[in-house]
Design a protein around this motif. Structure first.
Motif, PDB file in Angstrom:
ATOM      1  N   LEU A  88       2.790  -0.432  -8.524  1.00  0.00           N
ATOM      2  CA  LEU A  88       2.354  -1.751  -8.057  1.00  0.00           C
ATOM      3  C   LEU A  88       2.785  -1.997  -6.621  1.00  0.00           C
ATOM      4  O   LEU A  88       2.076  -2.658  -5.850  1.00  0.00           O
ATOM      5  CB  LEU A  88       2.913  -2.846  -8.967  1.00  0.00           C
ATOM      6  N   PHE A  89       3.946  -1.451  -6.238  1.00  0.00           N
ATOM      7  CA  PHE A  89       4.390  -1.585  -4.851  1.00  0.00           C
ATOM      8  C   PHE A  89       3.457  -0.825  -3.914  1.00  0.00           C
ATOM      9  O   PHE A  89       3.102  -1.318  -2.832  1.00  0.00           O
ATOM     10  CB  PHE A  89       5.817  -1.063  -4.716  1.00  0.00           C
ATOM     11  N   ILE A  90       3.038   0.368  -4.332  1.00  0.00           N
ATOM     12  CA  ILE A  90       2.082   1.136  -3.521  1.00  0.00           C
ATOM     13  C   ILE A  90       0.756   0.381  -3.427  1.00  0.00           C
ATOM     14  O   ILE A  90       0.140   0.306  -2.353  1.00  0.00           O
ATOM     15  CB  ILE A  90       1.883   2.537  -4.125  1.00  0.00           C
ATOM     16  N   VAL A  91       0.306  -0.194  -4.542  1.00  0.00           N
ATOM     17  CA  VAL A  91      -0.927  -0.993  -4.525  1.00  0.00           C
ATOM     18  C   VAL A  91      -0.789  -2.160  -3.557  1.00  0.00           C
ATOM     19  O   VAL A  91      -1.701  -2.442  -2.763  1.00  0.00           O
ATOM     20  CB  VAL A  91      -1.264  -1.498  -5.938  1.00  0.00           C
ATOM     21  N   LYS A  92       0.356  -2.831  -3.606  1.00  0.00           N
ATOM     22  CA  LYS A  92       0.585  -3.974  -2.715  1.00  0.00           C
ATOM     23  C   LYS A  92       0.518  -3.551  -1.255  1.00  0.00           C
ATOM     24  O   LYS A  92      -0.130  -4.212  -0.429  1.00  0.00           O
ATOM     25  CB  LYS A  92       1.937  -4.608  -3.024  1.00  0.00           C
ATOM     26  N   THR A  93       1.176  -2.435  -0.906  1.00  0.00           N
ATOM     27  CA  THR A  93       1.164  -1.989   0.491  1.00  0.00           C
ATOM     28  C   THR A  93      -0.247  -1.596   0.923  1.00  0.00           C
ATOM     29  O   THR A  93      -0.640  -1.860   2.061  1.00  0.00           O
ATOM     30  CB  THR A  93       2.126  -0.805   0.696  1.00  0.00           C
ATOM     31  N   ARG A  94      -1.006  -0.962   0.026  1.00  0.00           N
ATOM     32  CA  ARG A  94      -2.376  -0.577   0.369  1.00  0.00           C
ATOM     33  C   ARG A  94      -3.268  -1.798   0.546  1.00  0.00           C
ATOM     34  O   ARG A  94      -4.075  -1.854   1.482  1.00  0.00           O
ATOM     35  CB  ARG A  94      -2.948   0.332  -0.728  1.00  0.00           C
ATOM     36  N   VAL A  95      -3.139  -2.773  -0.349  1.00  0.00           N
ATOM     37  CA  VAL A  95      -3.973  -3.971  -0.253  1.00  0.00           C
ATOM     38  C   VAL A  95      -3.656  -4.745   1.015  1.00  0.00           C
ATOM     39  O   VAL A  95      -4.557  -5.231   1.711  1.00  0.00           O
ATOM     40  CB  VAL A  95      -3.776  -4.855  -1.505  1.00  0.00           C
ATOM     41  N   VAL A  96      -2.364  -4.858   1.347  1.00  0.00           N
ATOM     42  CA  VAL A  96      -1.973  -5.534   2.593  1.00  0.00           C
ATOM     43  C   VAL A  96      -2.554  -4.797   3.788  1.00  0.00           C
ATOM     44  O   VAL A  96      -3.063  -5.412   4.741  1.00  0.00           O
ATOM     45  CB  VAL A  96      -0.432  -5.621   2.696  1.00  0.00           C
ATOM     46  N   HIS A  97      -2.515  -3.457   3.744  1.00  0.00           N
ATOM     47  CA  HIS A  97      -3.014  -2.670   4.877  1.00  0.00           C
ATOM     48  C   HIS A  97      -4.516  -2.861   5.065  1.00  0.00           C
ATOM     49  O   HIS A  97      -4.989  -3.104   6.177  1.00  0.00           O
ATOM     50  CB  HIS A  97      -2.688  -1.202   4.652  1.00  0.00           C
ATOM     51  N   LEU A  98      -5.282  -2.742   3.977  1.00  0.00           N
ATOM     52  CA  LEU A  98      -6.735  -2.814   4.137  1.00  0.00           C
ATOM     53  C   LEU A  98      -7.233  -4.240   4.340  1.00  0.00           C
ATOM     54  O   LEU A  98      -8.379  -4.443   4.738  1.00  0.00           O
ATOM     55  CB  LEU A  98      -7.440  -2.159   2.950  1.00  0.00           C
ATOM     56  N   SER A  99      -6.372  -5.229   4.085  1.00  0.00           N
ATOM     57  CA  SER A  99      -6.781  -6.623   4.268  1.00  0.00           C
ATOM     58  C   SER A  99      -6.450  -7.162   5.655  1.00  0.00           C
ATOM     59  O   SER A  99      -6.813  -8.295   5.975  1.00  0.00           O
ATOM     60  CB  SER A  99      -6.092  -7.505   3.216  1.00  0.00           C
ATOM     61  N   ARG A 100      -5.759  -6.372   6.477  1.00  0.00           N
ATOM     62  CA  ARG A 100      -5.362  -6.880   7.790  1.00  0.00           C
ATOM     63  C   ARG A 100      -6.580  -7.147   8.667  1.00  0.00           C
ATOM     64  O   ARG A 100      -7.485  -6.332   8.733  1.00  0.00           O
ATOM     65  CB  ARG A 100      -4.469  -5.869   8.513  1.00  0.00           C
ATOM     66  N   ALA A 149     -11.590   3.277   2.734  1.00  0.00           N
ATOM     67  CA  ALA A 149     -12.041   3.785   1.432  1.00  0.00           C
ATOM     68  C   ALA A 149     -10.900   4.462   0.683  1.00  0.00           C
ATOM     69  O   ALA A 149     -10.756   4.302  -0.536  1.00  0.00           O
ATOM     70  CB  ALA A 149     -13.203   4.758   1.620  1.00  0.00           C
ATOM     71  N   THR A 150     -10.060   5.218   1.392  1.00  0.00           N
ATOM     72  CA  THR A 150      -8.942   5.899   0.742  1.00  0.00           C
ATOM     73  C   THR A 150      -7.935   4.902   0.205  1.00  0.00           C
ATOM     74  O   THR A 150      -7.469   5.015  -0.939  1.00  0.00           O
ATOM     75  CB  THR A 150      -8.261   6.859   1.730  1.00  0.00           C
ATOM     76  N   ASP A 151      -7.561   3.910   1.031  1.00  0.00           N
ATOM     77  CA  ASP A 151      -6.618   2.887   0.574  1.00  0.00           C
ATOM     78  C   ASP A 151      -7.161   2.152  -0.646  1.00  0.00           C
ATOM     79  O   ASP A 151      -6.423   1.881  -1.599  1.00  0.00           O
ATOM     80  CB  ASP A 151      -6.364   1.875   1.698  1.00  0.00           C
ATOM     81  N   ARG A 152      -8.433   1.838  -0.608  1.00  0.00           N
ATOM     82  CA  ARG A 152      -9.043   1.117  -1.731  1.00  0.00           C
ATOM     83  C   ARG A 152      -9.050   1.994  -2.986  1.00  0.00           C
ATOM     84  O   ARG A 152      -8.746   1.520  -4.093  1.00  0.00           O
ATOM     85  CB  ARG A 152     -10.465   0.705  -1.352  1.00  0.00           C
ATOM     86  N   GLY A 153      -9.378   3.264  -2.808  1.00  0.00           N
ATOM     87  CA  GLY A 153      -9.400   4.181  -3.946  1.00  0.00           C
ATOM     88  C   GLY A 153      -8.019   4.363  -4.561  1.00  0.00           C
ATOM     89  O   GLY A 153      -7.876   4.383  -5.783  1.00  0.00           O
ATOM     90  N   VAL A 154      -6.995   4.492  -3.705  1.00  0.00           N
ATOM     91  CA  VAL A 154      -5.628   4.638  -4.213  1.00  0.00           C
ATOM     92  C   VAL A 154      -5.197   3.390  -4.971  1.00  0.00           C
ATOM     93  O   VAL A 154      -4.580   3.472  -6.039  1.00  0.00           O
ATOM     94  CB  VAL A 154      -4.651   4.932  -3.055  1.00  0.00           C
ATOM     95  N   ALA A 155      -5.524   2.217  -4.431  1.00  0.00           N
ATOM     96  CA  ALA A 155      -5.156   0.963  -5.092  1.00  0.00           C
ATOM     97  C   ALA A 155      -5.820   0.845  -6.460  1.00  0.00           C
ATOM     98  O   ALA A 155      -5.180   0.458  -7.447  1.00  0.00           O
ATOM     99  CB  ALA A 155      -5.532  -0.225  -4.207  1.00  0.00           C
ATOM    100  N   ILE A 156      -7.100   1.193  -6.547  1.00  0.00           N
ATOM    101  CA  ILE A 156      -7.813   1.122  -7.828  1.00  0.00           C
ATOM    102  C   ILE A 156      -7.232   2.127  -8.814  1.00  0.00           C
ATOM    103  O   ILE A 156      -7.016   1.809 -10.000  1.00  0.00           O
ATOM    104  CB  ILE A 156      -9.318   1.376  -7.611  1.00  0.00           C
ATOM    105  N   MET A 157      -6.974   3.354  -8.337  1.00  0.00           N
ATOM    106  CA  MET A 157      -6.430   4.392  -9.214  1.00  0.00           C
ATOM    107  C   MET A 157      -5.055   4.001  -9.743  1.00  0.00           C
ATOM    108  O   MET A 157      -4.759   4.132 -10.936  1.00  0.00           O
ATOM    109  CB  MET A 157      -6.343   5.715  -8.459  1.00  0.00           C
TER     110      MET A 157
END
Length: 421
Positions: free
Chosen positions: A39-51, A291-299
């Motif tokens: 969940l921490f990795i998901v949070k960091t990815r979502v924050v990154h792709l939402s900037r 796309a990679t950040d989004r894919g990692v977050a979904i996975m």
């Protein structure tokens, strides 16, 4: 008080099922360690792709233009001026300028090394765009200090020319890093060992052309360099190219996706604009870059859901098994006066104890896993509250999972006490 009084019989019952108890505790601990870090990795990815990129993404498009043949530098500069004049005259165009890259392109941007003094050893890295007096309006970014470039400050740069700009514009984030204790406008800096260059303006925010993890620490440390760069003859059929950034007026972006490249080709056909990815909106660039950040977050999210379901299934299965094994003892307790609520609370207390032991072990494993990820994948430190949220989530999941078996146990009639084992 009632739950505390049940602790001794719960511990006695668990000692008779040591292996099953150990397995469920380990499953809970591993689930907490994995889910909290995932969940921490998901949070960091979502924050990154939402900037936000800082630009007017909804109205920006980028045209990647390559020259055909072997034009020389003066010819390319003249053609760029003609192209920009053509683009700015198109209906629906607010402004346009030429650069070597665009935000979220995943490549093409220049890396600059900035020093505040010639003898300084430690350099500040930043990303750069070639720009002119139209760049700020085209990007849709705002000056927070200083001024824009003037037309007479824009240089013409060939592939072998050294860029020593007298004036530069930087982002607020970069200004804070360079001058944390004072204003940046009017200060002099050195690009590599060249210079000096005077900072004439500071813009609020402008993301670099790389969206990947390798440049996250400097994603918003950007420099605008006053030059039009001519990527000239390199001996190949295609002599490099240029990126034209075009800002559309509201409601005109879709039409310009077709009209802008058509106008450039009508102006001069000695160019190549790819029909697949030669013209992109910044919204499309964002979709592709992240796309990679989004894919990692979904996975990771799916993995967490499956792991929590597996843990809940394990708790349900084990509790149901124990209910089946303890039917006679439950019947004895019912015959001695235990109510349905007493039986239900017993199983819920037993589950709370198991989850509690697993959570304590899981917190330790989660911290160890985060330290390993920090060492090998440069992740930041996981905030303690995330482990707390994970622990609470598992506790609630455990209580929900045991609810069904606890109700079945509470429904065991006192007559079960008379049945043979």
């Amino acid at each position: 008080m009632n739950t505390a009084m049940q602790l001794r019989p719960i511990l006695a019952a668990l000692r008779r099922h040591k292996m099953a108890t150990l397995l469920i505790v380990l499953q809970i601990a591993l689930t907490l360690a994995v889910v909290s870090n995932a969940l921490f990795i998901v949070k960091t990815r979502v924050v990154h792709l939402s900037r936000p990129s800082g630009t007017d993404e909804a109205h920006l498009l980028a045209i990647s233009n390559q020259w055909i043949g072997q034009p020389d530098v003066p010819h390319i500069h003249a053609q760029m001026q003609a192209d920009l004049a053509t683009l700015r005259k198109l209906p629906g165009v607010r402004d346009a300028f030429a650069s070597q890259a665009y935000p979220l392109q995943e490549g093409g941007g220049g890396l600059v090394r900035i020093k505040q003094r010639v003898e300084q050893k430690k350099l500040q890295l930043a990303l750069s765009y070639f720009a002119d007096e139209h760049a700020i309006d085209t990007f849709g970014i705002a000056l927070v200090a200083g001024r824009n470039f003037r037309a007479d400050e824009i240089g013409s740069l060939g592939p072998y020319d050294k860029l020593v700009p007298a004036a530069i514009i930087i982002t607020r984030d970069l200004a804070r890093k360079l001058f944390p204790d004072g204003a940046a406008v009017g200060q002099r800096v050195y690009l590599r060992d060249d210079g000096p260059s005077t900072i004439i303006g500071v813009v609020d925010r402008l993301q670099g052309s790389y969206a990947g993890s390798s440049t996250r620490s400097i994603d918003e440390d950007t420099v605008l360099l006053p030059a039009r760069y001519a990527s000239a003859d390199d001996g190949a059929a295609y002599a490099g190219g240029v990126v034209y950034l075009v800002r559309a007026q509201p409601g005109r972006l879709a039409a310009l996706l077709r009209a802008a490249p058509a106008a450039l080709l009508a102006q001069n056909r000695m160019r190549l604009i790819s029909p697949e990815d030669g013209v992109v909106t910044l919204a499309q660039a964002r979709e592709k870059a992240y796309a990679t950040d989004r894919g990692v977050a979904i996975m990771m999210g799916a993995m967490c859901a499956l792991l929590l379901l597996a843990t809940a299934g394990g708790i349900v299965g084990l509790s149901s098994f124990w209910v089946g094994q303890r039917r006679r003892s439950i019947g004895v307790r019912r015959a001695l006066g235990a109510t349905r609520g007493d039986i239900r609370r017993y199983f819920q207390a037993e589950n709370a104890l198991l989850v509690g032991i697993g959570v304590v072990l899981g917190v330790a494993l989660g911290i160890a896993a985060n330290l390993a990820l920090m060492a090998h994948y440069e992740l930041p430190r996981m905030p303690p509250w995330l482990l707390g949220v994970g622990a609470l989530l598992l506790w609630l999941l455990g209580q929900l999972a045991v609810l069904g078996p606890a109700r079945r146990a509470a429904a065991v009639p006192p007559v079960e006490a008379t049945r043979s084992v």
